[in-house]
Scaffold this motif. Structure first.
Motif, PDB file in Angstrom:
ATOM      1  N   THR A  90      -0.308  -3.913   0.705  1.00 22.35           N
ATOM      2  CA  THR A  90       0.798  -4.153  -0.218  1.00 22.35           C
ATOM      3  C   THR A  90       0.313  -4.966  -1.410  1.00 22.35           C
ATOM      4  N   THR A 110       4.122  -0.842  -1.587  1.00 24.17           N
ATOM      5  CA  THR A 110       4.645  -1.673  -0.506  1.00 24.17           C
ATOM      6  C   THR A 110       4.525  -0.911   0.803  1.00 24.17           C
ATOM      7  N   SER A 112       5.363  -1.021   4.714  1.00 22.70           N
ATOM      8  CA  SER A 112       6.186  -1.694   5.714  1.00 22.70           C
ATOM      9  C   SER A 112       5.556  -1.528   7.092  1.00 22.70           C
TER      10      SER A 112
END
Length: 113
Positions: A90, A110, A112
């Motif tokens: 990220t 990004t 997750s």
């Protein structure tokens, strides 16, 4: 006037893939080395991958085997294929012409977990 524009960032789950693109104008990319850097929150900008005018490439240890930098000379584009993404990938990713002040605005990735 040299301009670099990144695209392709986004939100992806861990283990997923993304391909970042860098479009250039005002410069012929295949005559130059190009690089991707990234900057994670609270950290310094770091080199991710580099492709030399010869086509040789090198990578940060943290991305070896997962990321691939490539170049499309006809389209004057540079790419970063990212696979097996991890949360620690990220960051905002930038393309640049090394040893110059030519940087794009960055594209955010990004991952997750």
């Amino acid at each position: 006037q040299v301009q670099l524009a990144e695209s392709g960032g986004g939100l992806v789950q861990a283990g997923g893939s993304l391909r970042l693109s860098c479009a250039a104008s005002g410069i012929i990319l295949y005559t130059r080395s190009m690089a991707w850097y990234r900057q994670a929150p609270g950290k310094q900008r770091e080199l991710v991958a580099r492709i030399f005018s010869s086509g040789l490439t090198n990578y940060a240890d943290s991305v070896k085997g997962r990321f691939t930098i490539s170049r499309d000379n006809g389209a004057n584009m540079v790419y970063l294929q990212m696979s097996s993404l991890k949360a620690e990938d990220t960051a905002v990713y930038y393309c640049t012409v090394p040893m110059t002040d030519y940087w794009g605005q960055g594209t955010r990735v990004t991952v997750s977990s």
